[in-house]
Design a protein around this motif. Structure first.
Motif, PDB file in Angstrom:
ATOM      1  N   LEU A   1      57.271  20.378 -29.673  1.00  0.00           N
ATOM      2  CA  LEU A   1      57.462  20.290 -31.121  1.00  0.00           C
ATOM      3  C   LEU A   1      57.248  18.873 -31.632  1.00  0.00           C
ATOM      4  CD1 LEU A   1      60.568  22.596 -31.663  1.00  0.00           C
ATOM      5  CD2 LEU A   1      58.221  23.008 -32.396  1.00  0.00           C
ATOM      6  N   LEU A   2      57.779  17.901 -30.925  1.00  0.00           N
ATOM      7  CA  LEU A   2      57.577  16.511 -31.339  1.00  0.00           C
ATOM      8  C   LEU A   2      56.117  16.099 -31.201  1.00  0.00           C
ATOM      9  CD1 LEU A   2      60.835  14.996 -29.881  1.00  0.00           C
ATOM     10  CD2 LEU A   2      60.184  15.059 -32.290  1.00  0.00           C
ATOM     11  N   GLU A   3      55.438  16.608 -30.202  1.00  0.00           N
ATOM     12  CA  GLU A   3      54.006  16.312 -30.042  1.00  0.00           C
ATOM     13  C   GLU A   3      53.206  16.897 -31.204  1.00  0.00           C
ATOM     14  OE1 GLU A   3      50.486  14.835 -28.436  1.00  0.00           O
ATOM     15  OE2 GLU A   3      52.547  14.331 -27.979  1.00  0.00           O
ATOM     16  N   GLN A   4      53.570  18.104 -31.641  1.00  0.00           N
ATOM     17  CA  GLN A   4      52.894  18.707 -32.797  1.00  0.00           C
ATOM     18  C   GLN A   4      53.102  17.870 -34.051  1.00  0.00           C
ATOM     19  OE1 GLN A   4      54.454  22.673 -33.056  1.00  0.00           O
ATOM     20  NE2 GLN A   4      52.971  23.519 -31.619  1.00  0.00           N
ATOM     21  N   GLN A   5      54.322  17.364 -34.255  1.00  0.00           N
ATOM     22  CA  GLN A   5      54.592  16.516 -35.417  1.00  0.00           C
ATOM     23  C   GLN A   5      53.783  15.223 -35.353  1.00  0.00           C
ATOM     24  OE1 GLN A   5      58.806  15.869 -35.514  1.00  0.00           O
ATOM     25  NE2 GLN A   5      59.282  18.010 -35.990  1.00  0.00           N
ATOM     26  N   ARG A   6      53.670  14.652 -34.169  1.00  0.00           N
ATOM     27  CA  ARG A   6      52.898  13.408 -34.002  1.00  0.00           C
ATOM     28  C   ARG A   6      51.423  13.642 -34.294  1.00  0.00           C
ATOM     29  NH1 ARG A   6      49.778  10.681 -30.463  1.00  0.00           N
ATOM     30  NH2 ARG A   6      49.698  12.425 -29.023  1.00  0.00           N
ATOM     31  N   VAL A   7      50.888  14.733 -33.768  1.00  0.00           N
ATOM     32  CA  VAL A   7      49.479  15.051 -33.991  1.00  0.00           C
ATOM     33  C   VAL A   7      49.232  15.350 -35.469  1.00  0.00           C
ATOM     34  CG1 VAL A   7      47.695  16.775 -33.481  1.00  0.00           C
ATOM     35  CG2 VAL A   7      49.030  15.783 -31.639  1.00  0.00           C
ATOM     36  N   ALA A   8      50.176  16.030 -36.124  1.00  0.00           N
ATOM     37  CA  ALA A   8      50.027  16.321 -37.550  1.00  0.00           C
ATOM     38  C   ALA A   8      50.007  15.036 -38.374  1.00  0.00           C
ATOM     39  CB  ALA A   8      51.148  17.234 -38.018  1.00  0.00           C
ATOM     40  N   ALA A   9      50.816  14.062 -37.995  1.00  0.00           N
ATOM     41  CA  ALA A   9      50.824  12.779 -38.708  1.00  0.00           C
ATOM     42  C   ALA A   9      49.486  12.066 -38.553  1.00  0.00           C
ATOM     43  CB  ALA A   9      51.956  11.898 -38.193  1.00  0.00           C
ATOM     44  N   ILE A  10      48.946  12.078 -37.355  1.00  0.00           N
ATOM     45  CA  ILE A  10      47.657  11.424 -37.104  1.00  0.00           C
ATOM     46  C   ILE A  10      46.532  12.178 -37.806  1.00  0.00           C
ATOM     47  CG2 ILE A  10      45.960  10.871 -35.311  1.00  0.00           C
ATOM     48  CD1 ILE A  10      48.378  10.375 -33.448  1.00  0.00           C
ATOM     49  N   ASP A  11      46.555  13.509 -37.710  1.00  0.00           N
ATOM     50  CA  ASP A  11      45.502  14.308 -38.331  1.00  0.00           C
ATOM     51  C   ASP A  11      45.519  14.210 -39.847  1.00  0.00           C
ATOM     52  OD1 ASP A  11      44.572  15.062 -35.884  1.00  0.00           O
ATOM     53  OD2 ASP A  11      45.451  17.073 -35.925  1.00  0.00           O
ATOM     54  N   GLY A  12      46.711  14.061 -40.436  1.00  0.00           N
ATOM     55  CA  GLY A  12      46.793  13.900 -41.887  1.00  0.00           C
ATOM     56  C   GLY A  12      46.088  12.637 -42.341  1.00  0.00           C
ATOM     57  N   ALA A  13      46.280  11.565 -41.619  1.00  0.00           N
ATOM     58  CA  ALA A  13      45.604  10.307 -41.952  1.00  0.00           C
ATOM     59  C   ALA A  13      44.090  10.441 -41.785  1.00  0.00           C
ATOM     60  CB  ALA A  13      46.140   9.175 -41.077  1.00  0.00           C
ATOM     61  N   LYS A  14      43.669  11.120 -40.722  1.00  0.00           N
ATOM     62  CA  LYS A  14      42.227  11.317 -40.510  1.00  0.00           C
ATOM     63  C   LYS A  14      41.625  12.176 -41.618  1.00  0.00           C
ATOM     64  CE  LYS A  14      42.157  11.016 -35.474  1.00  0.00           C
ATOM     65  NZ  LYS A  14      41.945  11.779 -34.236  1.00  0.00           N
ATOM     66  N   LEU A  15      42.377  13.191 -42.050  1.00  0.00           N
ATOM     67  CA  LEU A  15      41.887  14.080 -43.100  1.00  0.00           C
ATOM     68  C   LEU A  15      41.716  13.326 -44.418  1.00  0.00           C
ATOM     69  CD1 LEU A  15      41.137  16.987 -43.801  1.00  0.00           C
ATOM     70  CD2 LEU A  15      43.533  17.367 -44.396  1.00  0.00           C
ATOM     71  N   ARG A  16      42.652  12.464 -44.745  1.00  0.00           N
ATOM     72  CA  ARG A  16      42.521  11.665 -45.970  1.00  0.00           C
ATOM     73  C   ARG A  16      41.318  10.728 -45.884  1.00  0.00           C
ATOM     74  NH1 ARG A  16      48.013  12.338 -45.421  1.00  0.00           N
ATOM     75  NH2 ARG A  16      48.355  10.485 -44.156  1.00  0.00           N
ATOM     76  N   LYS A  17      41.088  10.147 -44.713  1.00  0.00           N
ATOM     77  CA  LYS A  17      39.934   9.255 -44.531  1.00  0.00           C
ATOM     78  C   LYS A  17      38.626  10.036 -44.695  1.00  0.00           C
ATOM     79  CE  LYS A  17      38.508   8.480 -40.469  1.00  0.00           C
ATOM     80  NZ  LYS A  17      38.269   8.138 -39.079  1.00  0.00           N
ATOM     81  N   LEU A  18      38.553  11.190 -44.068  1.00  0.00           N
ATOM     82  CA  LEU A  18      37.335  11.990 -44.180  1.00  0.00           C
ATOM     83  C   LEU A  18      37.139  12.528 -45.597  1.00  0.00           C
ATOM     84  CD1 LEU A  18      37.336  13.949 -40.805  1.00  0.00           C
ATOM     85  CD2 LEU A  18      35.798  12.114 -41.518  1.00  0.00           C
ATOM     86  N   GLY A  19      38.238  12.857 -46.266  1.00  0.00           N
ATOM     87  CA  GLY A  19      38.139  13.314 -47.651  1.00  0.00           C
ATOM     88  C   GLY A  19      37.545  12.242 -48.546  1.00  0.00           C
TER      89      GLY A  19
END
Length: 120
Positions: A82-100
């Motif tokens: 669960l904590l790994e999923q939260q960490r990956v979601a935090a990283i992916d959110g930043a990547k998504l904003r950059k790609l957007g």
């Protein structure tokens, strides 16, 4: 050429320029938003503790272990996941904003260039 058509190249160049600025900003974005805002130090410490507990139990739990030990191992595995999923979601959110930003900039720049050459 009418006055209305003469304004289009100016608007097109503004669009293309804003698009180029967004593209450049998307490359600088990770300096400001790299997921640290969505992933706190407390979460990082909890992740480290859960990973250490899982690692420790992975060496002590065996097929002959008691049901309580097996349950503790399963709980540690779930907590770590669960904590790994939260960490990956935090990283992916930043990547998504950059790609957007990058895709919006590219679209705006291409529209500006296309309008400029269409009205030229």
């Amino acid at each position: 050429m009418t006055d209305e058509n003469r304004r289009f190249p100016d608007v097109a160049m503004v669009c293309a320029s804003l698009g180029a600025i967004l593209i450049v900003l998307s490359f600088c974005w990770p300096l400001f938003d790299n997921g640290r805002h969505a992933w706190s130090d407390e979460q990082a410490q909890a992740m480290q503790g859960a990973a250490a507990r899982y690692h420790e139990l992975s060496f002590t739990v065996s097929p002959t272990s008691t049901p309580e030990e097996k349950q503790a191992f399963a709980d540690a595995k779930v907590a770590r996941a669960l904590l790994e999923q939260q960490r990956v979601a935090a990283i992916d959110g930043a990547k998504l904003r950059k790609l957007g930003l990058r895709w919006m900039g590219l679209a705006l720049a291409l529209v500006g260039i296309a309008v400029y050459y269409r009205t030229k």
